[in-house]
Design a protein around this motif. Sequence first.
Motif, PDB file in Angstrom:
ATOM      1  N   PHE A 151       0.811  -1.217   0.000  1.00  0.00           N
ATOM      2  CA  PHE A 151       0.000   0.000   0.000  1.00  0.00           C
ATOM      3  C   PHE A 151       0.846   1.270   0.000  1.00  0.00           C
ATOM      4  CE2 PHE A 151      -2.232  -3.414   2.272  1.00  0.00           C
ATOM      5  CZ  PHE A 151      -3.235  -3.629   1.353  1.00  0.00           C
ATOM      6  N   ARG A 152       2.144   1.110   0.221  1.00  0.00           N
ATOM      7  CA  ARG A 152       3.068   2.247   0.175  1.00  0.00           C
ATOM      8  C   ARG A 152       4.207   2.047  -0.818  1.00  0.00           C
ATOM      9  NH1 ARG A 152       2.555   5.542   5.089  1.00  0.00           N
ATOM     10  NH2 ARG A 152       0.876   4.648   6.363  1.00  0.00           N
ATOM     11  N   ASP A 153       4.437   0.803  -1.229  1.00  0.00           N
ATOM     12  CA  ASP A 153       5.582   0.508  -2.077  1.00  0.00           C
ATOM     13  C   ASP A 153       5.339   0.729  -3.558  1.00  0.00           C
ATOM     14  OD1 ASP A 153       6.941  -0.183   0.194  1.00  0.00           O
ATOM     15  OD2 ASP A 153       6.780  -2.350  -0.109  1.00  0.00           O
ATOM     16  N   ASN A 154       4.084   0.709  -3.990  1.00  0.00           N
ATOM     17  CA  ASN A 154       3.815   0.913  -5.423  1.00  0.00           C
ATOM     18  C   ASN A 154       2.606   1.820  -5.601  1.00  0.00           C
ATOM     19  OD1 ASN A 154       1.312  -0.718  -5.589  1.00  0.00           O
ATOM     20  ND2 ASN A 154       2.658  -2.464  -5.184  1.00  0.00           N
ATOM     21  N   ASP A 155       2.351   2.174  -6.842  1.00  0.00           N
ATOM     22  CA  ASP A 155       1.300   3.151  -7.138  1.00  0.00           C
ATOM     23  C   ASP A 155      -0.035   2.508  -7.469  1.00  0.00           C
ATOM     24  OD1 ASP A 155       3.117   5.265  -6.851  1.00  0.00           O
ATOM     25  OD2 ASP A 155       3.734   5.140  -8.955  1.00  0.00           O
ATOM     26  N   PHE A 156      -0.101   1.184  -7.504  1.00  0.00           N
ATOM     27  CA  PHE A 156      -1.316   0.556  -7.993  1.00  0.00           C
ATOM     28  C   PHE A 156      -2.032  -0.327  -6.979  1.00  0.00           C
ATOM     29  CE2 PHE A 156       1.539  -2.975  -8.629  1.00  0.00           C
ATOM     30  CZ  PHE A 156       2.686  -2.400  -9.184  1.00  0.00           C
ATOM     31  N   ALA A 157      -1.330  -0.869  -5.959  1.00  0.00           N
ATOM     32  CA  ALA A 157      -1.974  -1.805  -5.033  1.00  0.00           C
ATOM     33  C   ALA A 157      -3.103  -1.164  -4.243  1.00  0.00           C
ATOM     34  CB  ALA A 157      -0.944  -2.414  -4.083  1.00  0.00           C
ATOM     35  N   LEU A 158      -2.882   0.040  -3.729  1.00  0.00           N
ATOM     36  CA  LEU A 158      -3.938   0.691  -2.952  1.00  0.00           C
ATOM     37  C   LEU A 158      -5.135   1.010  -3.839  1.00  0.00           C
ATOM     38  CD1 LEU A 158      -4.880   1.775  -0.234  1.00  0.00           C
ATOM     39  CD2 LEU A 158      -3.800   3.960  -0.796  1.00  0.00           C
ATOM     40  N   ASP A 159      -4.874   1.450  -5.059  1.00  0.00           N
ATOM     41  CA  ASP A 159      -5.971   1.786  -5.968  1.00  0.00           C
ATOM     42  C   ASP A 159      -6.787   0.563  -6.340  1.00  0.00           C
ATOM     43  OD1 ASP A 159      -7.352   3.608  -7.983  1.00  0.00           O
ATOM     44  OD2 ASP A 159      -6.513   2.080  -9.325  1.00  0.00           O
ATOM     45  N   VAL A 160      -6.108  -0.516  -6.746  1.00  0.00           N
ATOM     46  CA  VAL A 160      -6.852  -1.692  -7.201  1.00  0.00           C
ATOM     47  C   VAL A 160      -7.546  -2.386  -6.040  1.00  0.00           C
ATOM     48  CG1 VAL A 160      -4.972  -3.392  -7.048  1.00  0.00           C
ATOM     49  CG2 VAL A 160      -6.750  -3.678  -8.755  1.00  0.00           C
ATOM     50  N   SER A 161      -6.918  -2.421  -4.856  1.00  0.00           N
ATOM     51  CA  SER A 161      -7.574  -3.037  -3.706  1.00  0.00           C
ATOM     52  C   SER A 161      -8.781  -2.222  -3.260  1.00  0.00           C
ATOM     53  CB  SER A 161      -6.589  -3.212  -2.548  1.00  0.00           C
ATOM     54  OG  SER A 161      -6.091  -1.965  -2.097  1.00  0.00           O
ATOM     55  N   THR A 162      -8.699  -0.906  -3.366  1.00  0.00           N
ATOM     56  CA  THR A 162      -9.845  -0.056  -3.035  1.00  0.00           C
ATOM     57  C   THR A 162     -11.010  -0.351  -3.973  1.00  0.00           C
ATOM     58  OG1 THR A 162      -8.439   1.696  -2.124  1.00  0.00           O
ATOM     59  CG2 THR A 162     -10.638   2.340  -2.865  1.00  0.00           C
ATOM     60  N   ARG A 163     -10.719  -0.539  -5.251  1.00  0.00           N
ATOM     61  CA  ARG A 163     -11.771  -0.912  -6.209  1.00  0.00           C
ATOM     62  C   ARG A 163     -12.370  -2.277  -5.861  1.00  0.00           C
ATOM     63  NH1 ARG A 163     -11.353   1.615 -11.568  1.00  0.00           N
ATOM     64  NH2 ARG A 163      -9.738   3.214 -11.572  1.00  0.00           N
ATOM     65  N   PHE A 164     -11.484  -3.210  -5.495  1.00  0.00           N
ATOM     66  CA  PHE A 164     -11.933  -4.558  -5.152  1.00  0.00           C
ATOM     67  C   PHE A 164     -12.867  -4.537  -3.947  1.00  0.00           C
ATOM     68  CE2 PHE A 164     -11.412  -8.271  -2.433  1.00  0.00           C
ATOM     69  CZ  PHE A 164     -11.657  -9.322  -3.289  1.00  0.00           C
ATOM     70  N   TYR A 165     -12.448  -3.900  -2.868  1.00  0.00           N
ATOM     71  CA  TYR A 165     -13.288  -3.893  -1.667  1.00  0.00           C
ATOM     72  C   TYR A 165     -14.564  -3.096  -1.878  1.00  0.00           C
ATOM     73  CZ  TYR A 165      -9.466  -6.234   0.651  1.00  0.00           C
ATOM     74  OH  TYR A 165      -8.504  -7.153   0.988  1.00  0.00           O
ATOM     75  N   GLY A 166     -14.477  -2.030  -2.671  1.00  0.00           N
ATOM     76  CA  GLY A 166     -15.681  -1.283  -2.982  1.00  0.00           C
ATOM     77  C   GLY A 166     -16.696  -2.115  -3.746  1.00  0.00           C
ATOM     78  N   LYS A 167     -16.198  -3.043  -4.561  1.00  0.00           N
ATOM     79  CA  LYS A 167     -17.083  -3.891  -5.366  1.00  0.00           C
ATOM     80  C   LYS A 167     -17.708  -5.022  -4.564  1.00  0.00           C
ATOM     81  CE  LYS A 167     -17.165  -6.520  -9.712  1.00  0.00           C
ATOM     82  NZ  LYS A 167     -16.396  -6.884 -10.943  1.00  0.00           N
ATOM     83  N   TYR A 168     -16.934  -5.637  -3.657  1.00  0.00           N
ATOM     84  CA  TYR A 168     -17.401  -6.858  -3.001  1.00  0.00           C
ATOM     85  C   TYR A 168     -17.719  -6.720  -1.507  1.00  0.00           C
ATOM     86  CZ  TYR A 168     -15.899  -9.093  -7.316  1.00  0.00           C
ATOM     87  OH  TYR A 168     -15.756  -9.444  -8.638  1.00  0.00           O
ATOM     88  N   TYR A 169     -17.397  -5.579  -0.904  1.00  0.00           N
ATOM     89  CA  TYR A 169     -17.576  -5.436   0.539  1.00  0.00           C
ATOM     90  C   TYR A 169     -18.347  -4.179   0.946  1.00  0.00           C
ATOM     91  CZ  TYR A 169     -14.350  -9.307   1.260  1.00  0.00           C
ATOM     92  OH  TYR A 169     -13.758 -10.549   1.260  1.00  0.00           O
ATOM     93  N   SER A 170     -19.087  -3.607   0.034  1.00  0.00           N
ATOM     94  CA  SER A 170     -19.834  -2.382   0.356  1.00  0.00           C
ATOM     95  C   SER A 170     -21.166  -2.715   1.020  1.00  0.00           C
ATOM     96  CB  SER A 170     -20.036  -1.536  -0.907  1.00  0.00           C
ATOM     97  OG  SER A 170     -18.813  -0.970  -1.307  1.00  0.00           O
ATOM     98  N   ASP A 171     -21.106  -3.383   2.144  1.00  0.00           N
ATOM     99  CA  ASP A 171     -22.287  -3.767   2.912  1.00  0.00           C
ATOM    100  C   ASP A 171     -21.824  -4.073   4.332  1.00  0.00           C
ATOM    101  OD1 ASP A 171     -21.623  -6.716   3.280  1.00  0.00           O
ATOM    102  OD2 ASP A 171     -21.679  -6.634   1.096  1.00  0.00           O
TER     103      ASP A 171
END
Length: 233
Positions: free
Chosen positions: A31-51
């Motif tokens: 989440f701090r080492d690259n520019d894409f992990a935080l973004d893609v994981s945020t999309r993932f959790y927003g898609k499957y855990y928004s409840d």
Amino acid sequence: MNTFADRIIAFNQQLEYTGTLPTGISIMNPFRDNDFALDVSTRFYGKYYSDNHPRHLILGINPGRFGSGMTGVSFTDPKRMISKCQIPYIGPITHEPSSEYVYDMIEAFGGIEQFYQQFYIHSVCPLGFTITGPKGKEINYNYYDTPELTKAVYPFIVENIKKQIAIGFETDVCFCFGTGKNENFLRRLNDEHRFFKQVVALEHPRFIMQYKSKTKQDYIAKYLKAFNAVVIP
């Protein structure tokens, strides 16, 4: 409404190890080492855990370089993030055998939406480690590989298991990926802190893919039996 997605994303954003490590071992924080992990994981959790549907925890060992080290989502490598989760990914495309197994199991369970509505996968130690191998190549390292590392990160592990439980997960049963050192450590930790009423250990996906691939379906059946025992309507 504050959802599981909101709380998981906030947990990932605050993850930082500030302690010391034994010589030669480096921390891996996707989440701090690259520019894409935080973004893609945020999309993932927003898609499957928004409840706020009740869920059970599954704890692996710690992030690896080719799975959650790339995507920020445990046991989800870039190949599975794109092909199975249908989420765009702009980083390097890597393959992790553990991820292949987990997504075969998820399909047998009934699919991604059904599985992630019931379960959340992370790790006993939520950040990973690497060392430089004999050929000068960076390789994965586990929190339990040396007593010195385990001792160094012990307070960090305890703190972040508490934080993950506080996200709102069920504490009657916690599943553990790994029936060796990871299970032994988590059981001792649970005996001391009473995080969960019961810890149920399952063979680690990497072990299955590396040593038991011919009987993979038997292990998937074992996983499904354990998971279906705690499914919440």
